[in-house]
Design a protein around this motif. Structure first.
Motif, PDB file in Angstrom:
ATOM      1  N   GLU A 120       0.837  -1.192   0.000  1.00  0.00           N
ATOM      2  CA  GLU A 120       0.000   0.000   0.000  1.00  0.00           C
ATOM      3  C   GLU A 120       0.874   1.245   0.000  1.00  0.00           C
ATOM      4  OE1 GLU A 120      -2.695   0.114   3.293  1.00  0.00           O
ATOM      5  OE2 GLU A 120      -3.977  -1.456   2.474  1.00  0.00           O
ATOM      6  N   ILE A 121       0.349   2.293  -0.660  1.00  0.00           N
ATOM      7  CA  ILE A 121       0.942   3.629  -0.572  1.00  0.00           C
ATOM      8  C   ILE A 121      -0.167   4.529  -0.056  1.00  0.00           C
ATOM      9  CG2 ILE A 121       1.878   5.613  -1.820  1.00  0.00           C
ATOM     10  CD1 ILE A 121       3.041   3.749  -3.855  1.00  0.00           C
ATOM     11  N   ASP A 122       0.016   5.051   1.143  1.00  0.00           N
ATOM     12  CA  ASP A 122      -0.970   5.949   1.742  1.00  0.00           C
ATOM     13  C   ASP A 122      -2.381   5.366   1.681  1.00  0.00           C
ATOM     14  OD1 ASP A 122       1.154   7.760   2.130  1.00  0.00           O
ATOM     15  OD2 ASP A 122       0.857   8.594   0.120  1.00  0.00           O
ATOM     16  N   GLY A 123      -2.508   4.074   1.946  1.00  0.00           N
ATOM     17  CA  GLY A 123      -3.801   3.407   1.976  1.00  0.00           C
ATOM     18  C   GLY A 123      -4.325   2.942   0.635  1.00  0.00           C
ATOM     19  N   ASP A 124      -3.625   3.254  -0.460  1.00  0.00           N
ATOM     20  CA  ASP A 124      -4.049   2.824  -1.795  1.00  0.00           C
ATOM     21  C   ASP A 124      -3.274   1.581  -2.217  1.00  0.00           C
ATOM     22  OD1 ASP A 124      -5.893   4.929  -2.170  1.00  0.00           O
ATOM     23  OD2 ASP A 124      -4.274   6.282  -2.789  1.00  0.00           O
ATOM     24  N   PRO A 125      -3.896   0.717  -3.036  1.00  0.00           N
ATOM     25  CA  PRO A 125      -3.215  -0.505  -3.485  1.00  0.00           C
ATOM     26  C   PRO A 125      -1.933  -0.186  -4.245  1.00  0.00           C
ATOM     27  CG  PRO A 125      -5.545  -0.546  -4.098  1.00  0.00           C
ATOM     28  CD  PRO A 125      -5.253   0.831  -3.574  1.00  0.00           C
ATOM     29  N   ALA A 126      -0.911  -0.976  -3.972  1.00  0.00           N
ATOM     30  CA  ALA A 126       0.394  -0.783  -4.596  1.00  0.00           C
ATOM     31  C   ALA A 126       1.075  -2.131  -4.784  1.00  0.00           C
ATOM     32  CB  ALA A 126       1.257   0.130  -3.728  1.00  0.00           C
ATOM     33  N   VAL A 127       2.195  -2.094  -5.468  1.00  0.00           N
ATOM     34  CA  VAL A 127       3.048  -3.265  -5.659  1.00  0.00           C
ATOM     35  C   VAL A 127       4.437  -2.894  -5.152  1.00  0.00           C
ATOM     36  CG1 VAL A 127       4.152  -4.764  -7.364  1.00  0.00           C
ATOM     37  CG2 VAL A 127       1.759  -4.110  -7.649  1.00  0.00           C
ATOM     38  N   GLU A 128       5.039  -3.790  -4.392  1.00  0.00           N
ATOM     39  CA  GLU A 128       6.410  -3.584  -3.930  1.00  0.00           C
ATOM     40  C   GLU A 128       7.318  -4.568  -4.658  1.00  0.00           C
ATOM     41  OE1 GLU A 128       8.338  -2.703   0.293  1.00  0.00           O
ATOM     42  OE2 GLU A 128       7.628  -4.770   0.121  1.00  0.00           O
ATOM     43  N   LEU A 129       8.268  -4.027  -5.420  1.00  0.00           N
ATOM     44  CA  LEU A 129       9.288  -4.828  -6.084  1.00  0.00           C
ATOM     45  C   LEU A 129      10.561  -4.724  -5.255  1.00  0.00           C
ATOM     46  CD1 LEU A 129       8.769  -3.607  -9.758  1.00  0.00           C
ATOM     47  CD2 LEU A 129       7.945  -5.735  -8.757  1.00  0.00           C
ATOM     48  N   CYS A 130      11.096  -5.852  -4.829  1.00  0.00           N
ATOM     49  CA  CYS A 130      12.303  -5.860  -3.994  1.00  0.00           C
ATOM     50  C   CYS A 130      13.420  -6.614  -4.700  1.00  0.00           C
ATOM     51  CB  CYS A 130      12.040  -6.543  -2.653  1.00  0.00           C
ATOM     52  SG  CYS A 130      10.842  -5.702  -1.629  1.00  0.00           S
ATOM     53  N   VAL A 131      14.625  -6.084  -4.558  1.00  0.00           N
ATOM     54  CA  VAL A 131      15.829  -6.775  -5.000  1.00  0.00           C
ATOM     55  C   VAL A 131      16.710  -6.909  -3.766  1.00  0.00           C
ATOM     56  CG1 VAL A 131      17.831  -6.746  -6.531  1.00  0.00           C
ATOM     57  CG2 VAL A 131      15.640  -5.803  -7.323  1.00  0.00           C
ATOM     58  N   VAL A 132      16.973  -8.146  -3.372  1.00  0.00           N
ATOM     59  CA  VAL A 132      17.716  -8.433  -2.148  1.00  0.00           C
ATOM     60  C   VAL A 132      19.045  -9.088  -2.536  1.00  0.00           C
ATOM     61  CG1 VAL A 132      17.666  -9.630   0.074  1.00  0.00           C
ATOM     62  CG2 VAL A 132      15.515  -8.843  -0.972  1.00  0.00           C
ATOM     63  N   ASP A 133      20.150  -8.474  -2.110  1.00  0.00           N
ATOM     64  CA  ASP A 133      21.449  -9.072  -2.410  1.00  0.00           C
ATOM     65  C   ASP A 133      22.113  -9.551  -1.128  1.00  0.00           C
ATOM     66  OD1 ASP A 133      23.376  -7.101  -1.256  1.00  0.00           O
ATOM     67  OD2 ASP A 133      22.694  -5.765  -2.839  1.00  0.00           O
ATOM     68  N   CYS A 134      23.165 -10.336  -1.294  1.00  0.00           N
ATOM     69  CA  CYS A 134      23.922 -10.850  -0.148  1.00  0.00           C
ATOM     70  C   CYS A 134      25.311 -10.235  -0.142  1.00  0.00           C
ATOM     71  CB  CYS A 134      23.976 -12.379  -0.190  1.00  0.00           C
ATOM     72  SG  CYS A 134      24.675 -13.043  -1.699  1.00  0.00           S
ATOM     73  N   GLY A 135      25.381  -8.991  -0.604  1.00  0.00           N
ATOM     74  CA  GLY A 135      26.662  -8.291  -0.684  1.00  0.00           C
ATOM     75  C   GLY A 135      27.129  -7.766   0.652  1.00  0.00           C
ATOM     76  N   GLU A 136      28.044  -6.813   0.588  1.00  0.00           N
ATOM     77  CA  GLU A 136      28.677  -6.289   1.796  1.00  0.00           C
ATOM     78  C   GLU A 136      27.801  -5.326   2.577  1.00  0.00           C
ATOM     79  OE1 GLU A 136      31.274  -2.611   0.087  1.00  0.00           O
ATOM     80  OE2 GLU A 136      31.892  -4.622  -0.542  1.00  0.00           O
ATOM     81  N   GLY A 137      26.709  -4.857   1.978  1.00  0.00           N
ATOM     82  CA  GLY A 137      25.838  -3.911   2.667  1.00  0.00           C
ATOM     83  C   GLY A 137      26.393  -2.509   2.630  1.00  0.00           C
ATOM     84  N   MET A 138      25.611  -1.578   3.147  1.00  0.00           N
ATOM     85  CA  MET A 138      26.010  -0.168   3.147  1.00  0.00           C
ATOM     86  C   MET A 138      26.003   0.379   4.565  1.00  0.00           C
ATOM     87  SD  MET A 138      23.999   1.503  -0.102  1.00  0.00           S
ATOM     88  CE  MET A 138      22.475   0.578  -0.147  1.00  0.00           C
ATOM     89  N   ASP A 139      26.950   1.254   4.848  1.00  0.00           N
ATOM     90  CA  ASP A 139      26.931   1.945   6.129  1.00  0.00           C
ATOM     91  C   ASP A 139      25.862   3.049   6.055  1.00  0.00           C
ATOM     92  OD1 ASP A 139      28.052   4.356   4.957  1.00  0.00           O
ATOM     93  OD2 ASP A 139      30.017   3.410   5.081  1.00  0.00           O
ATOM     94  N   PRO A 140      25.455   3.615   7.186  1.00  0.00           N
ATOM     95  CA  PRO A 140      24.376   4.614   7.187  1.00  0.00           C
ATOM     96  C   PRO A 140      24.629   5.816   6.273  1.00  0.00           C
ATOM     97  CG  PRO A 140      24.793   3.869   9.418  1.00  0.00           C
ATOM     98  CD  PRO A 140      25.873   3.273   8.555  1.00  0.00           C
ATOM     99  N   GLU A 141      25.861   6.294   6.197  1.00  0.00           N
ATOM    100  CA  GLU A 141      26.167   7.444   5.338  1.00  0.00           C
ATOM    101  C   GLU A 141      25.963   7.101   3.863  1.00  0.00           C
ATOM    102  OE1 GLU A 141      30.136   9.805   4.031  1.00  0.00           O
ATOM    103  OE2 GLU A 141      29.802   9.653   6.205  1.00  0.00           O
ATOM    104  N   THR A 142      26.438   5.944   3.436  1.00  0.00           N
ATOM    105  CA  THR A 142      26.272   5.501   2.059  1.00  0.00           C
ATOM    106  C   THR A 142      24.792   5.266   1.756  1.00  0.00           C
ATOM    107  OG1 THR A 142      28.462   4.485   2.084  1.00  0.00           O
ATOM    108  CG2 THR A 142      26.939   3.754   0.371  1.00  0.00           C
ATOM    109  N   LEU A 143      24.095   4.664   2.693  1.00  0.00           N
ATOM    110  CA  LEU A 143      22.667   4.392   2.535  1.00  0.00           C
ATOM    111  C   LEU A 143      21.885   5.685   2.315  1.00  0.00           C
ATOM    112  CD1 LEU A 143      20.668   2.009   2.619  1.00  0.00           C
ATOM    113  CD2 LEU A 143      20.486   2.369   5.069  1.00  0.00           C
ATOM    114  N   GLU A 144      22.240   6.720   3.057  1.00  0.00           N
ATOM    115  CA  GLU A 144      21.556   8.012   2.948  1.00  0.00           C
ATOM    116  C   GLU A 144      21.784   8.662   1.579  1.00  0.00           C
ATOM    117  OE1 GLU A 144      21.990  12.307   5.067  1.00  0.00           O
ATOM    118  OE2 GLU A 144      21.933  10.555   6.394  1.00  0.00           O
TER     119      GLU A 144
END
Length: 173
Positions: free
Chosen positions: A77-101
């Motif tokens: 949902e987006i703000d109560g309306d029907p939506a679709v969530e597409l996710c891509v999940v990797d098993c990499g090294e990840g990101m620190d908070p600064e990089t994520l931002e």
């Protein structure tokens, strides 16, 4: 099914593009799992395919050794309306908070090659569809990119077609 050739859908095409582009994917060092709970959404098929492809590219680049990249599509949902969530999940090294931002900031990159535009483009595509791009990540644990898109758009422009998400059964490679 409007806007997509039978048997050739967004997730399927993204996996095939990754196999063609990356020897590590073609050789099976990196595998894909596809879990799809929804069939379609309304949007620009080419733009959405490119957005998902850029997320897959980042996931492959982030996966340094053998691994699995998961593509998921589910109801949301987006703000109560029907939506679709597409996710891509990797098993990499990840990101620190600064990089994520900064991840979707134009010209920001942590890699020695590339322009740092792919995630900014995905963010723009999401916004132009009335959706959002977000990430969750922890250093050393991989990253999940989430592309949240409304199921239907208020304005039905000619370029907005039903976009088929995947014809691969759950768990396919």
């Amino acid at each position: 099914e409007t806007g997509a050739a039978p048997g050739c859908t967004v997730c399927d095409r993204c996996v095939r593009r990754a196999q063609a582009q990356y020897p590590r994917v073609r050789d099976g060092e990196i595998r894909f799992e596809v879990h799809v709970e929804v069939e379609s959404l309304v949007g620009d098929r080419d733009l959405l395919e490119n957005a998902l492809h850029y997320l897959v590219q980042n996931a492959v680049d982030a996966t340094s050794g053998p691994g699995v990249i998961v593509l998921e599509a589910r109801d949301a949902e987006i703000d109560g309306d029907p939506a679709v969530e597409l996710c891509v999940v990797d098993c990499g090294e990840g990101m620190d908070p600064e990089t994520l931002e900064k991840a979707a900031t134009p010209f920001f990159t942590t890699r020695s090659r590339g322009t740092g535009l792919a995630l900014a483009i995905v963010d723009r595509i999401a916004a132009n569809h009335g959706g959002r791009l977000s990430f969750s990540s922890q250093k050393g644990e991989g990253t999940t990119a989430r592309l949240l898109l409304p199921r239907r758009r208020a304005s039905q422009l000619p370029s907005l077609l039903d976009v088929s998400i995947a014809d691969l059964p759950a768990g396919s490679t």
